[in-house]
Design an enzyme around this catalytic site. Structure first.
Site, short mmCIF file in Angstrom:
data_model
loop_
_atom_site.label_atom_id
_atom_site.label_comp_id
_atom_site.label_asym_id
_atom_site.label_seq_id
_atom_site.Cartn_x
_atom_site.Cartn_y
_atom_site.Cartn_z
N SER A 138 0.86 -1.20 0.00
CA SER A 138 0.00 0.00 0.00
C SER A 138 0.89 1.24 0.00
O SER A 138 2.03 1.19 0.48
CB SER A 138 -0.86 0.01 1.26
OG SER A 138 -1.48 1.26 1.44
N TYR A 151 -1.42 -0.40 10.50
CA TYR A 151 -1.71 -0.75 9.09
C TYR A 151 -0.52 -0.37 8.20
O TYR A 151 -0.01 -1.20 7.45
CB TYR A 151 -2.99 -0.07 8.60
CG TYR A 151 -3.26 -0.38 7.14
CD1 TYR A 151 -3.60 -1.68 6.75
CD2 TYR A 151 -3.12 0.59 6.15
CE1 TYR A 151 -3.81 -1.99 5.42
CE2 TYR A 151 -3.33 0.28 4.81
CZ TYR A 151 -3.67 -1.01 4.45
OH TYR A 151 -3.85 -1.33 3.12
P1 NDP Z 1 -11.71 -5.79 0.64
O1 NDP Z 1 -12.11 -5.58 2.06
O2 NDP Z 1 -12.69 -5.51 -0.42
O3 NDP Z 1 -11.15 -7.29 0.46
C1 NDP Z 1 -10.32 -7.88 1.41
C2 NDP Z 1 -10.22 -9.38 1.18
O4 NDP Z 1 -9.34 -9.93 2.17
C3 NDP Z 1 -11.56 -10.08 1.32
O5 NDP Z 1 -11.70 -11.00 0.27
C4 NDP Z 1 -11.45 -10.81 2.64
O6 NDP Z 1 -12.16 -12.05 2.56
C5 NDP Z 1 -9.94 -11.10 2.72
N1 NDP Z 1 -9.49 -11.32 4.09
C6 NDP Z 1 -9.45 -10.43 5.12
N2 NDP Z 1 -9.03 -11.04 6.23
C7 NDP Z 1 -8.80 -12.34 5.91
C8 NDP Z 1 -8.37 -13.48 6.63
N3 NDP Z 1 -8.06 -13.43 7.95
N4 NDP Z 1 -8.23 -14.66 5.99
C9 NDP Z 1 -8.54 -14.74 4.68
N5 NDP Z 1 -8.96 -13.72 3.93
C10 NDP Z 1 -9.10 -12.53 4.55
O7 NDP Z 1 -10.40 -4.89 0.45
P2 NDP Z 1 -9.43 -4.63 -0.82
O8 NDP Z 1 -9.77 -5.47 -1.96
O9 NDP Z 1 -9.38 -3.17 -1.00
O10 NDP Z 1 -8.03 -5.05 -0.18
C11 NDP Z 1 -7.22 -6.09 -0.69
C12 NDP Z 1 -5.79 -5.82 -0.27
O11 NDP Z 1 -5.35 -4.59 -0.84
C13 NDP Z 1 -5.57 -5.67 1.24
O12 NDP Z 1 -4.35 -6.29 1.56
C14 NDP Z 1 -5.48 -4.16 1.45
O13 NDP Z 1 -4.71 -3.82 2.56
C15 NDP Z 1 -4.80 -3.75 0.16
N6 NDP Z 1 -4.98 -2.36 -0.25
C16 NDP Z 1 -6.23 -1.79 -0.37
C17 NDP Z 1 -6.35 -0.48 -0.79
C18 NDP Z 1 -7.66 0.22 -0.90
O14 NDP Z 1 -7.69 1.47 -0.85
N7 NDP Z 1 -8.77 -0.47 -1.09
C19 NDP Z 1 -5.17 0.31 -1.17
C20 NDP Z 1 -3.91 -0.38 -0.97
C21 NDP Z 1 -3.85 -1.66 -0.56
P3 NDP Z 1 -13.07 -12.69 3.72
O15 NDP Z 1 -13.59 -11.56 4.55
O16 NDP Z 1 -14.11 -13.45 3.00
O17 NDP Z 1 -12.12 -13.57 4.46
C1 8X3 Z 2 -5.12 1.58 1.57
C2 8X3 Z 2 -4.85 2.93 1.00
O1 8X3 Z 2 -4.49 5.38 1.60
O2 8X3 Z 2 -6.12 4.13 2.93
O3 8X3 Z 2 -3.96 0.85 1.73
O4 8X3 Z 2 -3.77 3.74 3.21
S1 8X3 Z 2 -4.82 4.08 2.25
#
Ligand code: NDP
Ligand code: 8X3
Length: 253
Positions: A138, A151
């Site tokens: 991120s 985070y």
């Molecule tokens: P979502 O919340 O839409 O998706 C997160 C996914 O992670 C879900 O499928 C969830 O599945 C899974 N997950 C969470 N905890 C667990 C666990 N303990 N075991 C297995 N699966 C898990 O978020 P995003 O798609 O946005 O995020 C995906 C990744 O990208 C993350 O690592 C996030 O930190 C990163 N990210 C996101 C950004 C954003 O702004 N959206 C920017 C930068 C990075 P389930 O709950 O079914 O287990």
């Molecule tokens: C998620 C993006 O800007 O909320 O990783 O940290 S931000």
């Protein structure tokens, strides 16, 4: 057909990546905790490609090892691992956060990612030329901001772990990338605020955040680069997001 293992395929980037790789004919191994979402994805995509769903909490190292070491031959060798499962919690200042929320982020974003990587490495090494590990970092891993506390620190771990993996995998052909998005509209903020839909809507309102499909496209690009190319870190922001000035604490006027 090449195969991809995607953690956190039940939402956001993971689900969009499953759809993108399916479009290109890849076999899919999809994980997440929410069984009904995995079932829906399997129903949608198994008409196009081979799909295996593994209901899995990445924090459970025994379950991760058992599931990944027992992958059916039809899904091997593994061509790409997308370490995407992750979350942010507690947007409040560090001094107001419950310790449990810090532990959950560390257990998921660090320990979970390490669990999956350890289990998948032998499968990636079986046919390693052009194989990839794509880790979701991120912008928060590089740039601090209020409420980022654990985070951001967990995503700094993802960056450094990705770089260190590259050192050890030198000579094997396996690539490693830290893919670091900025603001993207998924369920991320709903999770971070523990279900506050209004807060999530407000964050993405009146601007143009990245969409899950934008990140899925980058993941597919990284996985299909010519095998001699490794992108170490790919940081992506919406055009309408940028850094800001340093904050300064001042005496009252
Ligand atoms: P979502 O919340 O839409 O998706 C997160 C996914 O992670 C879900 O499928 C969830 O599945 C899974 N997950 C969470 N905890 C667990 C666990 N303990 N075991 C297995 N699966 C898990 O978020 P995003 O798609 O946005 O995020 C995906 C990744 O990208 C993350 O690592 C996030 O930190 C990163 N990210 C996101 C950004 C954003 O702004 N959206 C920017 C930068 C990075 P389930 O709950 O079914 O287990
Ligand atoms: C998620 C993006 O800007 O909320 O990783 O940290 S931000």
């Amino acid at each position: 057909m090449p195969s991809v293992l995607i953690t956190g395929a039940t939402s956001g980037f993971g689900r969009a990546a499953a759809q993108r790789f399916a479009k290109a004919g890849w076999s899919l191994i999809l994980t997440g905790r929410r069984q009904e979402r995995l079932d829906a994805l399997e129903k949608e995509l198994s008409q196009q490609v081979n799909v295996l769903t593994l209901p899995l909490d990445v924090r459970d190292s025994d379950a991760v090892t058992t599931a990944i070491s027992g992958l059916p031959e039809a899904f091997l060798p593994l061509t790409c691992l997308i370490n995407n499962a992750g979350l942010a919690l507690a947007p409040e200042p560090a001094q107001k956060v419950a310790l449990e929320d810090w532990h959950t982020m560390i257990d998921t974003n660090i320990t979970g990612l390490v669990n999956v990587t350890h289990a998948a490495l032998p499968l990636l090494l079986k046919n390693s030329e052009g194989a990839s590990i794509l880790n979701l970092g991120s912008v928060a891993g590089q740039w601090p901001y209020p409420g980022g506390h654990v985070y951001g620190a967990s995503k700094a771990f993802v960056q450094q772990f990705s770089y260190n993996l590259r050192c050890d995998l030198l000579g094997t052909g396996v690539r490693v990338t830290d893919l670091a998005p900025g603001m993207a509209e998924t369920e991320f903020t709903l999770v971070r605020t523990k279900g506050d839909q209004a807060a999530s809507d407000a964050l993405y309102k009146s601007t143009t955040p990245l969409q899950a499909e934008d990140i899925a496209e980058q993941l597919y690009y990284l996985a299909t680069l010519p095998p001699h190319i490794n992108i170490n870190r790919l940081e992506i922001m919406p055009v309408r997001q940028a850094w800001s000035a340093f904050a300064v604490d001042r005496d009252p006027a």
